[in-house]
Design an enzyme around this catalytic site. Sequence first.
Site, short mmCIF file in Angstrom:
data_model
loop_
_atom_site.label_atom_id
_atom_site.label_comp_id
_atom_site.label_asym_id
_atom_site.label_seq_id
_atom_site.Cartn_x
_atom_site.Cartn_y
_atom_site.Cartn_z
N HIS A 219 -1.41 0.14 -12.25
CA HIS A 219 -2.14 0.39 -11.41
C HIS A 219 -3.68 -0.51 -11.37
O HIS A 219 -3.96 -0.99 -12.40
CB HIS A 219 -2.98 1.86 -11.87
CG HIS A 219 -3.33 2.63 -10.70
ND1 HIS A 219 -4.91 2.29 -10.57
CD2 HIS A 219 -2.89 3.44 -9.59
CE1 HIS A 219 -5.14 3.14 -9.10
NE2 HIS A 219 -3.97 3.78 -8.76
N ASP B 291 3.59 7.09 -7.84
CA ASP B 291 4.86 6.89 -7.04
C ASP B 291 5.98 6.95 -7.82
O ASP B 291 7.09 7.24 -7.09
CB ASP B 291 4.71 5.52 -6.33
CG ASP B 291 3.79 5.54 -5.25
OD1 ASP B 291 3.53 6.33 -4.66
OD2 ASP B 291 3.12 4.38 -5.12
N HIS C 48 0.83 -1.23 0.07
CA HIS C 48 0.21 -0.09 0.12
C HIS C 48 1.00 1.26 0.01
O HIS C 48 1.73 1.42 -0.88
CB HIS C 48 -0.88 -0.08 1.10
CG HIS C 48 -1.99 0.95 1.33
ND1 HIS C 48 -2.57 1.54 0.24
CD2 HIS C 48 -2.85 1.26 2.01
CE1 HIS C 48 -3.59 2.41 0.35
NE2 HIS C 48 -3.71 2.28 1.67
#
Length: 398
Positions: A278, A333, A237
């Site tokens: 994703h 990220d 996460h």
Amino acid sequence: MTEVANIGETLSQEVNNLLELTESHLDIGMRGVPVGTCRTSFVTPGEGVHYCGYPITELAMKAPEDVVYLLHNKELPTPEQSAAFREDLSQRAAIPGDFGPIFSSLPADGHPMDWLAIGIQTLGMWDCQNDWKEDALNLVARMPRMMGLLFRYREGREDGIPEDDPSLSMVERFTNTLDLDVDQEKLNQVLSVYLVLHMDHGGGNLSTFVGKAVASGHATLYSAMASSMNALSGPLHGRANQSCLEFVLRVGTSDPVEVENFVRGELAARRPVFGFGHAVLRSEDPRATAQFALGEQLCPDDENFKIIRTLREVAPRVLAENPKISNPNANVDIASGALLHHVGLKDPNYYTTFFGWARVAGIGAQIFDERVVMRNGKGVPIYRPKYLAREQVLRHVD
Ligand code: HAX
């Protein structure tokens, strides 16, 4: 806009899917099973996250305070409302106890996310109003100073900490406490964009879901939020942003041929290519696009930025060769670590705490909505999904 218009239609369709639950929906972490509604944000495959209807690209450059206001009030503030909200936050900002003895007693090599959860839990022990909105906003207002103190004590820099100045912005209060010898304007700019991009991401991501579940048993907002931070700390996460910069540092070159070889090597070794892919998005995450644009402005020649620029060109092409990968494009990220590193926040161990700090805004607003607004003000009842008994359990039943 077409995508946004479809959101209303998909609500009833997704509810209908509930009627089609099969065994394949069991033991998969509730993936895709609708369980509630969210008033703060939603995610679409093309435009990514929207806060209260605004695509994130329209909000990226706004002040974090205004976006906190949006998540709580469901509309952007007027200039007068914005000024009043900042004043309100500054009135709430004072930390109601001394973090010195608490933080000095924690293991210095404990993960900063563990420190963060303890910090939030401690704030709740010092002052909990048992009012969802008051506690959510008090926590937002106290996070910047607490984050700064967390860094200072964990790094053993507890001497000479500057006084808090509640009249400063949220970001400035943190960087003022941190007091690094770096370009403050760049640091503040990167953190400001980072906070806005990470404040919320729909209702079902693990940390948000966990926070709402804990709050549904009427634990305090602080206990719920500390639980959220523990959920966020997992490598699958929130901690992915830490792993992502570690990955970029391992790539170590911006030469396209060498980067391609590196990516292929990682895939051959069955390791993830961090910063790509994703679960929901099917194009480059607009939060990545926004951070790349900021990086081109602030640090086009930074070595890590050059690496992620090459990765962005090379990795999607290589990943797309595998038809199983539904989205080979850059995710949020990929760029945040390189930017944070460039402005002086060099230790990736801390990166998830920025994610957590940002999420306090969205999770707090979602907890308030579930506790106080949903079901015409009755609130969502205590969470209680159903688990079915397996055969070996049933065997012992008469
Ligand atoms: N590198 C290597 N393999 C990848 C991959 C990547 N970047 N992206 C997807 N895959 C693999 C998956 O592991 C999966 O393999 P298996 O079938 O063997 O399990 C397959 O391709 C299909 O995956 P998918 O359906 O496209 O994507 P998932 O929803 O399963 O996974 C992940 C999404 C983000 C976890 C995945 O893309 C990944 O591991 N990316 C690299 C790690 C990373 O950057 N994480 C940060 C995520 C940011 C985020 O979600 N923020 O909210």
